[in-house]
Design a protein around this motif. Sequence first.
Motif: not given
Length: 334
Positions: A20, A67, A69-71, A80, A82, A84, A112, A116
């Motif tokens: 990112p 994109n 993104k959240t945390v 996390v 993500f 995009e 993950t 991706t």
Amino acid sequence: MNYRNSLLAMAVASTVSVAPSAYAIELGEFNDTTFSIGGYFKAEAIYEKVDDGDSRIFGRSNQSRVNLKTVTEKQGHTIVGFVESDFYGGTYPGENNDLRLRHAFIKIDQTTVGQTWTGQFWAVAYHDYLDFLGGPRGTLGGFNFRTNLISHEVAGFRLTAQDPVNNDADTPDLAVNYNLNFDGGHRVILTASGRELVNGDFVGGGAIGSKFMLGPHSINLNAHYGRGLGAFTGVGVNNSLSSPDTENGEAVSQAGFDIGFRYVINPEWRANVAYTAVEVDDIANTDYEAQRVNLIHTVAQGLEVGVEWRKYNLAFGPLLPKGQQVEVMAKYAF
């Protein structure tokens, strides 16, 4: 996974595109979740001199992307999210400006899940490319395609099981990466790859990626050898079909290397030169060579302009012809 579309949709070719954006904009926090957006706008003009066709000049901005993104920190875990997209959603890259999903994944601590980069993509020490579609071709990141997978990182290892290239496979495609980071910014990446071919063989190969710092400058070296790797390098027999890495029903092996030098002139200017060669053990004679040179100027933080010359000895699709290209681009990352 729709492998044919993945091949035609090849994604990123530059180091900044692997992760990112470094210039992500923080939107704030809501219910213990931090939100940020990132991406970049890129416009490019390309002059193309085709060995067996007419020369042409054209422009495009499809590579531009955004994109979210959240945390979230919850019950001792870091979660996390993500997602995009860019504008390479056509059957052939560049034929229209349809929105395309690039990434959509969840990362829980070191695990993950979602869509991706393949595990093979992480095998490569990437150069400072401008060439979005063909830059890393000839390395294990050559197709730069993303797929659905589960990946776990522990003690320097990344273990990945992913949606197989072969739609009839009984086992997932596999990749194991091991990262060695040294003082001074030096790095070595060791990778083992395995997958089931359309003939039923489960085959494998290995790769090494490395980065060596010379003061502010750097040399990147990548090499690979084995069977079943053409699905990831973008080089080899039948890679435009649904049965890559096989010829006359037999598995095909390949060996390749890739070297690049990055010279930092000053904080605003840098130059890169790279060479790639792949030898394929096939009758179809799909051996591959590529050269590129570029010059990049940082105008302001996040804003770059650059020019790149590149040459390919093989054609792959309408936007990667056999011959030479010169690209002039401007990119603003946020």
